[in-house]
Design a protein around this motif. Structure first.
Motif, PDB file in Angstrom:
ATOM      1  N   ALA A 186       7.235  -4.499  -6.719  1.00 19.33           N
ATOM      2  CA  ALA A 186       6.591  -4.246  -5.264  1.00 19.33           C
ATOM      3  C   ALA A 186       5.446  -5.146  -5.216  1.00 19.33           C
ATOM      4  CB  ALA A 186       6.170  -2.908  -4.961  1.00 19.33           C
ATOM      5  N   LEU A 187       4.535  -5.395  -5.945  1.00 22.25           N
ATOM      6  CA  LEU A 187       3.288  -6.481  -6.025  1.00 22.25           C
ATOM      7  C   LEU A 187       3.811  -7.634  -5.814  1.00 22.25           C
ATOM      8  CD1 LEU A 187       0.430  -5.259  -8.286  1.00 22.25           C
ATOM      9  CD2 LEU A 187       0.739  -4.668  -6.051  1.00 22.25           C
ATOM     10  N   SER A 188       4.995  -7.973  -6.545  1.00 20.57           N
ATOM     11  CA  SER A 188       5.491  -9.490  -6.450  1.00 20.57           C
ATOM     12  C   SER A 188       6.125  -9.689  -5.134  1.00 20.57           C
ATOM     13  CB  SER A 188       6.498  -9.734  -7.463  1.00 20.57           C
ATOM     14  OG  SER A 188       7.625  -9.047  -7.459  1.00 20.57           O
ATOM     15  N   GLN A 189       6.268  -8.662  -4.416  1.00 21.58           N
ATOM     16  CA  GLN A 189       7.044  -8.940  -2.942  1.00 21.58           C
ATOM     17  C   GLN A 189       5.920  -8.587  -1.912  1.00 21.58           C
ATOM     18  OE1 GLN A 189      10.231  -6.040  -3.137  1.00 21.58           O
ATOM     19  NE2 GLN A 189      11.716  -7.601  -3.567  1.00 21.58           N
ATOM     20  N   PHE A 190       4.679  -8.531  -2.294  1.00 25.02           N
ATOM     21  CA  PHE A 190       3.667  -8.262  -1.345  1.00 25.02           C
ATOM     22  C   PHE A 190       3.533  -6.922  -0.709  1.00 25.02           C
ATOM     23  CE2 PHE A 190       4.510 -13.298  -0.633  1.00 25.02           C
ATOM     24  CZ  PHE A 190       3.762 -13.279  -1.679  1.00 25.02           C
ATOM     25  N   ALA A 191       4.456  -5.951  -1.357  1.00 22.71           N
ATOM     26  CA  ALA A 191       4.460  -4.694  -0.728  1.00 22.71           C
ATOM     27  C   ALA A 191       3.366  -3.809  -1.309  1.00 22.71           C
ATOM     28  CB  ALA A 191       5.942  -4.241  -1.110  1.00 22.71           C
ATOM     29  N   PHE A 192       1.967  -4.323  -0.981  1.00 19.86           N
ATOM     30  CA  PHE A 192       0.791  -3.667  -1.940  1.00 19.86           C
ATOM     31  C   PHE A 192       0.707  -2.098  -1.587  1.00 19.86           C
ATOM     32  CE2 PHE A 192       0.005  -7.964  -0.581  1.00 19.86           C
ATOM     33  CZ  PHE A 192       0.025  -8.769  -2.022  1.00 19.86           C
ATOM     34  N   ASP A 193       1.029  -1.662  -0.211  1.00 21.77           N
ATOM     35  CA  ASP A 193       0.774  -0.417   0.192  1.00 21.77           C
ATOM     36  C   ASP A 193       1.948   0.429  -0.638  1.00 21.77           C
ATOM     37  OD1 ASP A 193      -1.381  -1.127   1.618  1.00 21.77           O
ATOM     38  OD2 ASP A 193      -0.021  -1.348   3.604  1.00 21.77           O
ATOM     39  N   LYS A 194       3.225  -0.034  -0.535  1.00 17.86           N
ATOM     40  CA  LYS A 194       4.251   0.503  -1.304  1.00 17.86           C
ATOM     41  C   LYS A 194       3.979   0.874  -2.640  1.00 17.86           C
ATOM     42  CE  LYS A 194       9.050  -0.132  -2.485  1.00 17.86           C
ATOM     43  NZ  LYS A 194      10.372  -0.911  -2.335  1.00 17.86           N
ATOM     44  N   ALA A 195       3.338  -0.359  -3.495  1.00 15.26           N
ATOM     45  CA  ALA A 195       3.027  -0.154  -4.777  1.00 15.26           C
ATOM     46  C   ALA A 195       2.083   0.982  -4.976  1.00 15.26           C
ATOM     47  CB  ALA A 195       2.465  -1.594  -5.390  1.00 15.26           C
ATOM     48  N   LYS A 196       0.862   0.823  -4.217  1.00 12.95           N
ATOM     49  CA  LYS A 196      -0.291   1.895  -4.432  1.00 12.95           C
ATOM     50  C   LYS A 196       0.328   3.415  -4.114  1.00 12.95           C
ATOM     51  CE  LYS A 196      -4.790   2.894  -2.807  1.00 12.95           C
ATOM     52  NZ  LYS A 196      -4.601   4.465  -2.196  1.00 12.95           N
ATOM     53  N   ASP A 197       1.590   3.684  -3.212  1.00 13.60           N
ATOM     54  CA  ASP A 197       1.945   5.037  -2.816  1.00 13.60           C
ATOM     55  C   ASP A 197       2.651   5.318  -3.983  1.00 13.60           C
ATOM     56  OD1 ASP A 197       0.687   5.030  -0.450  1.00 13.60           O
ATOM     57  OD2 ASP A 197       2.484   4.013   0.639  1.00 13.60           O
ATOM     58  N   GLN A 198       3.264   4.567  -4.739  1.00 10.79           N
ATOM     59  CA  GLN A 198       4.202   4.845  -5.762  1.00 10.79           C
ATOM     60  C   GLN A 198       3.429   5.353  -7.087  1.00 10.79           C
ATOM     61  OE1 GLN A 198       6.325   1.350  -7.082  1.00 10.79           O
ATOM     62  NE2 GLN A 198       7.882   1.706  -5.698  1.00 10.79           N
ATOM     63  N   VAL A 199       2.263   4.970  -7.451  1.00 11.84           N
ATOM     64  CA  VAL A 199       1.230   5.284  -8.358  1.00 11.84           C
ATOM     65  C   VAL A 199       0.586   6.863  -7.895  1.00 11.84           C
ATOM     66  CG1 VAL A 199       0.985   3.277  -9.503  1.00 11.84           C
ATOM     67  CG2 VAL A 199      -0.582   3.882  -7.792  1.00 11.84           C
ATOM     68  N   GLU A 200       0.243   6.721  -6.489  1.00  9.67           N
ATOM     69  CA  GLU A 200      -0.375   7.915  -5.972  1.00  9.67           C
ATOM     70  C   GLU A 200       0.382   9.114  -6.130  1.00  9.67           C
ATOM     71  OE1 GLU A 200      -3.468   8.215  -5.352  1.00  9.67           O
ATOM     72  OE2 GLU A 200      -4.055   6.415  -5.396  1.00  9.67           O
ATOM     73  N   LYS A 201       1.721   8.761  -5.467  1.00  6.15           N
ATOM     74  CA  LYS A 201       2.628   9.932  -5.760  1.00  6.15           C
ATOM     75  C   LYS A 201       2.980  10.445  -6.950  1.00  6.15           C
ATOM     76  CE  LYS A 201       7.443  10.987  -4.226  1.00  6.15           C
ATOM     77  NZ  LYS A 201       8.626  10.402  -3.853  1.00  6.15           N
ATOM     78  N   GLU A 202       2.967   9.675  -7.950  1.00  9.01           N
ATOM     79  CA  GLU A 202       3.216  10.019  -9.455  1.00  9.01           C
ATOM     80  C   GLU A 202       2.039  10.779  -9.913  1.00  9.01           C
ATOM     81  OE1 GLU A 202       4.307  10.015 -13.531  1.00  9.01           O
ATOM     82  OE2 GLU A 202       5.404   9.924 -11.589  1.00  9.01           O
ATOM     83  N   LYS A 203       0.673  10.356  -9.340  1.00 17.32           N
ATOM     84  CA  LYS A 203      -0.359  11.361  -9.775  1.00 17.32           C
ATOM     85  C   LYS A 203      -0.174  12.710  -9.217  1.00 17.32           C
ATOM     86  CE  LYS A 203      -4.416   9.457  -9.073  1.00 17.32           C
ATOM     87  NZ  LYS A 203      -5.346   8.608  -8.522  1.00 17.32           N
ATOM     88  N   GLU A 204       0.238  12.826  -7.989  1.00 16.31           N
ATOM     89  CA  GLU A 204       0.411  14.042  -7.233  1.00 16.31           C
ATOM     90  C   GLU A 204       1.467  14.960  -7.816  1.00 16.31           C
ATOM     91  OE1 GLU A 204       1.072  13.364  -3.199  1.00 16.31           O
ATOM     92  OE2 GLU A 204      -0.803  12.321  -2.702  1.00 16.31           O
ATOM     93  N   THR A 205       2.541  14.249  -8.044  1.00 12.94           N
ATOM     94  CA  THR A 205       3.678  14.965  -9.063  1.00 12.94           C
ATOM     95  C   THR A 205       3.375  15.599 -10.098  1.00 12.94           C
ATOM     96  OG1 THR A 205       5.151  13.518  -7.760  1.00 12.94           O
ATOM     97  CG2 THR A 205       6.197  14.667  -9.657  1.00 12.94           C
ATOM     98  N   LYS A 206       2.656  14.849 -11.010  1.00 15.48           N
ATOM     99  CA  LYS A 206       2.261  15.235 -12.274  1.00 15.48           C
ATOM    100  C   LYS A 206       0.844  16.021 -12.372  1.00 15.48           C
ATOM    101  CE  LYS A 206       5.630  13.413 -14.607  1.00 15.48           C
ATOM    102  NZ  LYS A 206       6.609  14.361 -15.519  1.00 15.48           N
ATOM    103  N   ARG A 207       0.182  16.229 -11.198  1.00 19.80           N
ATOM    104  CA  ARG A 207      -0.879  16.910 -11.121  1.00 19.80           C
ATOM    105  C   ARG A 207      -2.177  16.298 -12.132  1.00 19.80           C
ATOM    106  NH1 ARG A 207      -1.047  21.979  -8.628  1.00 19.80           N
ATOM    107  NH2 ARG A 207       1.116  22.714  -7.869  1.00 19.80           N
TER     108      ARG A 207
END
Length: 466
Positions: free
Chosen positions: A32-53
């Motif tokens: 996602a970073l390589s495609q300039f989808a910076f917000d999408k990349a950030k949302d992916q890791v934020e979602k992982e943090k929320e999912t795993k508490r």
């Protein structure tokens, strides 16, 4: 250069074992970073943090890495808008500081990741340590590129942008990081970095070759940069592909795209490519003779109507600009001279076979016209022009200075200015003209600035919109 157009499959196969969910997340993040989808990349890791508490166990190397990846996405988004160049007093250099902080975070995770198995991390400690080491190398490379763009923007403040120094700087940076951050998970990130520095290197080399009238090498570098710009498009999703470059149709096959806002740095590279192609592409037709940076030879093989159509699509239509100036000002001739003294391997216009050997020009011949309109160079004026160039070296070397000379004997007026250390731009009138003729001096100054690409380099100071 490595070019990746798709992510590695996560489906199991007889020969390739399935990868873990966490590794798939990291690969998706960097893709996602390589495609300039910076917000999408950030949302992916934020979602992982929320999912795993993960905030409840924030001391694990995996949770710390997710936090660092979130910081990386923000730093990359800021980097591609180049806000670090448009500095203001009392304003922190937040992009550079972001990468510095990121390196500190990654080194801390690397040091603690070897005990990951005992702290409940879902990712193997050795993999985390290796990934952090490679990401630290990437963050260091980003800091060096920030230094490079700042140096380039600083040079744009002077009349002469030293493309040779810039070319050496980017080549040295490429050599230092050629073998860095090569972990397979970072493939797409490495590819994006390689595109950026390779395009920069080729564009700067093309400008250097033009300054020394090296016809074939400059075209090859422009072709290579265009190929890499096109290849970079191919790893982007369809929506971004349509906005990847704002190049106009040229000899190198670039086409006009529907405009969608893309990262500032990405657009800027396309504009620099476009400006350099215009320098090569533009020509003014006159009896099948065309001129202005390398096309004088091509003109013999191209019909005037075809060349007019071609050059009008360039980002700067030098041909139309000069023709309009002559019509309005009643100038006798506009020429550009090249000083061939101490210029190795000068052979004149166009392509030359390797075995071709020509005598080194001397006398008036050492200042050939690389551009003349209308018609051939006005030989009756050449002794005067060369004499002015030799007598007014200091004034012309300032580059921004416009030298004026009226020859009462032949009732001719000459305006001269330097485009670069070897090239002099000349306007000739067969009458007396005022030294303060604003239309003539503005034309000379603006055209010389465009040919130097000073405005393109100065755009770096503006950066992208925040």
């Amino acid at each position: 250069m490595i070019c990746f157009t798709e992510k590695r499959s996560t489906s199991p196969s007889p020969s390739i074992p399935p990868i873990s969910r966490e590794q798939a997340l990291m690969e998706s993040f960097f893709h996602a970073l390589s495609q300039f989808a910076f917000d999408k990349a950030k949302d992916q890791v934020e979602k992982e943090k929320e999912t795993k508490r993960l905030p409840l166990v924030s001391s694990t190397p995996w949770s710390l890495l997710l936090l660092s990846l979130s910081h990386l996405a923000l730093a990359e988004k800021a980097y591609f808008s180049l806000p670090f160049i448009a500095k203001k007093f009392f304003r922190k250099d937040s992009v550079r500081d972001s990468f510095k902080t990121l390196i500190t975070e990654l080194k801390k995770i690397e040091e603690t990741s070897h005990t990951a198995s005992s702290t409940g991390s879902p990712v193997e400690g050795s993999l985390l340590a290796e990934l952090c080491r490679h990401l630290s190398q990437f963050a260091q490379a980003r800091q060096e590129l920030i230094d490079f763009y700042e140096a380039m923007a600083t040079m744009s403040s002077s009349a002469n942008v030293n493309c040779f120094d810039l070319s050496n700087m980017i080549d040295e940076l490429c050599r230092r990081h050629n073998k860095g951050f090569h972990h397979p998970i970072l493939d797409s990130l490495k590819s994006c970095f390689s595109f950026e520095v390779d395009i920069l290197s080729n564009l700067l080399k093309a400008q250097c070759e033009m300054a020394e009238w090296k016809f074939l090498p400059s075209l090859l570098h422009l072709h290579e940069s265009n190929v890499k710009l096109s290849s970079w498009c191919q790893i982007l999703p369809p929506v971004e592909l349509s906005a990847s470059l704002t190049l106009k149709k040229s000899l190198f096959g670039s086409t006009q795209k529907k405009h969608i806002e893309a990262p500032f740095l990405y657009q800027w590279l396309g504009k620099l490519q476009d400006a350099l192609v215009s320098k090569v592409n533009s020509a003014v037709p006159q009896w099948y003779k065309f001129f202005l940076f390398f096309v004088q030879t091509n003109a013999r093989q191209t019909a005037p109507v075809d060349m007019k159509s071609l050059t009008s699509r360039a980002s700067v239509d030098y041909a139309g600009r000069i023709a309009a100036f002559i019509r309005r000002s009643d100038a006798y001739n506009v020429s550009m001279l090249l000083d061939t003294h101490n210029l190795d391997f000068y052979q004149g216009h166009g392509y030359h076979l390797p075995q071709d050997v020509k005598e080194k020009p001397y006398g008036l011949g050492a200042f050939p016209a690389i551009f003349s309109f209308p018609g051939e160079q006005p030989v009756e004026h050449w002794p005067n022009i060369v004499s002015i160039i030799l007598d007014k070296v200091q004034e012309l070397n300032s580059l921004e200075k416009i030298v004026y000379f009226f020859d009462i004997r032949v009732q001719s007026t000459y305006f001269l200015t330097r485009v670069d250390p070897r090239t002099t731009f000349v306007v000739i009138f067969n009458s007396k003209r005022s030294e303060k003729d604003s239309y003539v001096t503005s034309f000379l100054g603006e055209t010389a600035t465009l040919l130097r690409n000073s405005k393109i380099f100065a755009m770096l100071k503006q950066g992208g919109k925040s």
